[in-house]
Design an enzyme around this catalytic site. Sequence first.
Site, short mmCIF file in Angstrom:
data_model
loop_
_atom_site.label_atom_id
_atom_site.label_comp_id
_atom_site.label_asym_id
_atom_site.label_seq_id
_atom_site.Cartn_x
_atom_site.Cartn_y
_atom_site.Cartn_z
N GLY A 99 0.83 -1.21 0.00
CA GLY A 99 0.00 0.00 0.00
C GLY A 99 0.86 1.25 0.00
O GLY A 99 2.05 1.19 -0.33
N ASN A 100 0.28 2.37 0.34
CA ASN A 100 1.05 3.62 0.46
C ASN A 100 0.41 4.49 1.53
O ASN A 100 -0.60 4.13 2.11
CB ASN A 100 1.14 4.33 -0.90
#
Length: 287
Positions: A99-100
Amino acid sequence: YLSAKAKVFVAPAMDLDMYRHPSTARNLDTLRADGVTLIEPAEGYLASGLTGKGRMEEPEEIVKVIEAWMDASASLKGKKILVTAGPTHENIDPVRFIGNYSSGKMGYALAGECAARGAEVCLVSGPVSLPVPDGDIRRIEVTSAAEMHAACLREFPGMDAAIMCAAVADYAPAVCSDSKIKRETTGEITLRLVPNPDIAASLGAIKTPEQKLIGFALETDNEHANALSKLRRKNLDFIVLNSLRDPLAGFGKDTNKVTVIAATGEEKSFPAKSKTLVAADIIDFTL
Ligand code: CTP
């Protein structure tokens, strides 16, 4: 005030020294950052007998400010706008993902501001922990870039504009394990990643001349040149550039500092502001 769902205006009135005091300035800044519109006091005769700035603005002028806001608040009436927001999660196995750090705050502020101006909003959101803003907003919750891509392709044909604010993961694991990968039995692993679809570019390829497409660019180096090349590559009408190097911009922050570049070459830079006010600037310039 705290439970008011309506737009709030403040027309302060006080003696000149009180108005000039730094604590008043700080408090007014806080209200502005919360989206309150300040109607500045006028200069003139004050209740104390002194003359200076602190006199409540004339009621006729206050009405004019409110009327101007009401005109603007209907500026997107009848428009349908797609907004993407948040990160995407690309599953590795049932408990892990790539993810981020995107919080979704900028995209949610944009969706809220479009709705506040009378638009019908479709908010395609990755996993975030934010409530849907007030107004006519239909949220479609997705997890991966592939899901976001499918939702956007389905929704875009009926839209007048799309604002691509999501931080889409560029790669996903080539295979997602059905069961949890166990450390003892697996040992060292190599993840093979495959590129995700470019959602903004897909919409850029099918957009009609009437539809507007707005993208974002979060850059660390050669910001301007990279943003321009993204604008062309994805066939966008506008790109909003925010720099990760700016302490008041970026992931998880409540403020942002942006430059908006149009495909026509026109561009405008705005000072650092709350994400709600940045959303208003972006919409004023692009829609
Ligand atoms: N975007 C998208 N789909 C992707 C990647 C990006 O729709 N798979 C959109 C983003 O929402 C944003 C714009 O494209 O509006 C630019 O995103 P960014 O991540 O900066 O660009 P990339 O094309 O991924 O380029 P790079 O990561 O190499 O800078």
